[in-house]
Scaffold this active site. Structure first.
Site, short mmCIF file in Angstrom:
data_model
loop_
_atom_site.label_atom_id
_atom_site.label_comp_id
_atom_site.label_asym_id
_atom_site.label_seq_id
_atom_site.Cartn_x
_atom_site.Cartn_y
_atom_site.Cartn_z
N LEU A 43 1.04 -1.03 -0.27
CA LEU A 43 -0.10 -0.08 -0.20
C LEU A 43 0.87 1.52 0.07
O LEU A 43 0.42 1.95 0.14
CB LEU A 43 -1.04 -0.13 1.70
CG LEU A 43 -2.33 -1.29 1.21
CD1 LEU A 43 -2.77 -1.28 2.41
CD2 LEU A 43 -3.29 -0.75 0.32
N GLY A 44 2.15 1.15 0.67
CA GLY A 44 3.17 2.26 0.78
C GLY A 44 3.84 1.95 1.97
O GLY A 44 4.23 1.23 2.36
N GLY A 46 7.55 4.08 4.31
CA GLY A 46 7.51 5.33 4.46
C GLY A 46 8.49 6.52 4.90
O GLY A 46 9.95 4.90 5.16
N MET A 48 9.63 4.70 7.80
CA MET A 48 10.23 4.00 9.22
C MET A 48 9.16 2.73 9.13
O MET A 48 9.39 1.65 10.10
CB MET A 48 9.40 4.65 10.78
CG MET A 48 9.95 6.05 10.86
SD MET A 48 9.28 6.72 12.68
CE MET A 48 10.66 8.03 13.14
N GLY A 49 8.67 2.39 7.67
CA GLY A 49 7.91 1.23 7.60
C GLY A 49 7.18 0.66 6.14
O GLY A 49 7.95 1.62 5.35
N VAL A 51 3.51 -0.63 4.32
CA VAL A 51 2.40 -1.01 4.44
C VAL A 51 1.99 -1.96 3.44
O VAL A 51 2.04 -0.80 2.38
CB VAL A 51 1.29 0.19 4.82
CG1 VAL A 51 0.09 -0.03 5.08
CG2 VAL A 51 2.03 0.71 6.03
N LYS A 64 1.34 -2.86 8.86
CA LYS A 64 2.07 -2.20 8.82
C LYS A 64 3.39 -2.95 9.40
O LYS A 64 3.50 -3.16 10.53
CB LYS A 64 2.00 -0.63 9.67
CG LYS A 64 3.65 -0.26 9.44
CD LYS A 64 2.96 1.63 9.66
CE LYS A 64 3.29 1.77 11.13
NZ LYS A 64 2.84 2.59 12.11
N ASP A 158 0.08 16.16 15.32
CA ASP A 158 0.69 16.15 13.71
C ASP A 158 -1.31 16.31 13.09
O ASP A 158 -0.93 15.44 11.56
CB ASP A 158 0.88 15.09 13.51
CG ASP A 158 2.11 15.62 12.01
OD1 ASP A 158 1.82 16.84 11.68
OD2 ASP A 158 2.19 14.82 12.22
#
Length: 378
Positions: A43-44, A46, A48-49, A51, A64, A158
């Site tokens: 799914l994607g 970033g 840090m990990g 998914v 994730k 955030d």
């Protein structure tokens, strides 16, 4: 320099154009199973990990998995455990519900509900701003979500368009990777401003320990500015730029939103309204606009937004795998990802006429708010 990808995204939908598939094939370095889940695609990812879309039964989940090199970092594991606590405490009504997790695994992972919806950021980037009515609809949903987050003694810290998923049945607030339990210390320092500067309250930029419910309200106001104008309220690249009493860029803001924005973006935290006050104001404005009370009508958003939301909702997901998924070479680069999760119930076209009994609607909302005052400290 603060990077939004340094936070832990709960789930991640792709920044694809309307109608494009959000699922990427697994690569040669990806696992095919995590815990009891079979993985069928990416799914994607970033900072840090990664998914993945996974199945344990017939219902899809977003799994994730943190990067192996980060799993050896004790500070990171503490943050990961805090994120898991945040997901569990917030529940699934306003975000993606927790399905399963193993924070103690050699490579920690979290499985959450899969929400097949675009982010507010993607919609704004592709289709432009919303109307004043659309902004009030977003403000009501975000305020209601923050009321729930704060009621379980959490702060988001955030809130921004990239962390808001927009579905036909309402908004979902995601990415609790830098969330903070009210009153807890030890995981943030004054030298580490966590969040995204363009939407961050000045006191939070100066000292992460100063994050508060009022700081979340500030971020809500900044998010509404972006939604209603199509641009960020502040063009900050350094922390020092957000610690100053700098007026926001409100170019293009509908006059009817000026009072809400000016109060939510007040420099002093004590001058800002509570999220409950924002919700009450937003619901009163929606009532004045004659928005229908039916849960089966489309939200008052631009037609281009609705078209993409409905097309994303109708995009079929891959069926649970019966064999090992095909492996493909790692692509050279992928875009940044921000969030995802469950397909909402079918909807009917909007009503041609406003609700014939708005007074009953107003009474119901006021009663609901009164009943919840004790829960939210109002």
């Amino acid at each position: 320099m603060i990077r939004s990808t340094d936070s832990l995204a709960i789930v991640c939908p792709g920044r694809d154009t309307m109608g494009a598939k959000v699922l990427k094939p697994l690569t040669a370095v990806d696992p095919t199973t995590v815990g009891d889940f079979r993985l069928v695609g990416r799914l994607g990812h970033g900072a840090m990990g990664v998914v993945y879309l996974g199945y344990r039964s017939t219902r899809p989940v977003a799994v994730k998995v943190v990067r192996p090199q980060l799993a050896e970092d004790e500070y990171f594991r503490r943050r990961f455990a805090q994120e898991l606590e945040a997901i569990r405490r917030v529940g699934g009504f306003h975000t993606a519900a927790l399905v399963d997790a193993d924070p103690h695994a050699a490579v920690p992972w979290i499985a959450t509900q899969y929400i097949n919806a675009p982010s507010l950021f993607d919609l704004l980037e592709q289709h432009g701003s919303v109307s004043e009515l659309g902004a009030w609809w977003l403000a009501a949903g975000l305020a209601d979500a923050l009321m729930h987050v704060h009621s379980v003694h959490l702060l988001h810290r955030d809130l921004k368009p990239a962390n808001v998923l927009v579905a036909v049945d309402g908004v979902r607030v995601i990415d609790f990777g830098i969330s903070h339990v009210s009153g807890r210390t030890g995981l943030t320092t004054a030298s580490a401003a966590l969040g995204t500067l363009s939407y961050m309250a000045p006191e939070q930029a100066a000292d992460s320990r100063k994050a508060s419910e009022a700081a979340d309200v500030y971020s809500l106001g900044a998010t509404i500015v972006h939604a209603a104008t199509g641009h960020v309220p502040f063009y900050a690249h350094l922390v020092a730029q957000r610690t100053l009493d700098t007026p926001p860029d409100l170019t293009g803001l509908p006059p009817g939103l000026l009072d809400l924005v000016s109060h939510t973006l007040a420099y002093e935290a004590e001058d800002r309204p509570t999220v409950q006050m924002v919700l009450e104001e937003a619901m009163e404005r929606l009532l004045q606009f004659g928005v229908s009370t039916s849960a089966h009508v489309y939200p008052p958003l631009p037609q281009a937004f609705l078209a993409e939301m409905l097309e994303r909702q109708a995009t079929p997901l891959d069926a649970p795998p019966t064999a090992e998924p095909a492996l493909v070479p790692e692509p050279d680069a992928e875009p940044e990802w921000h969030g995802a999760a469950v397909e909402p119930d079918p909807v009917r076209p909007p009503a041609d006429k406003p609700d014939p009994e708005p007074a009953r609607w107003a009474a119901r909302w006021r009663s609901r708010i009164e009943d919840r005052r004790g829960d939210y400290g109002g």
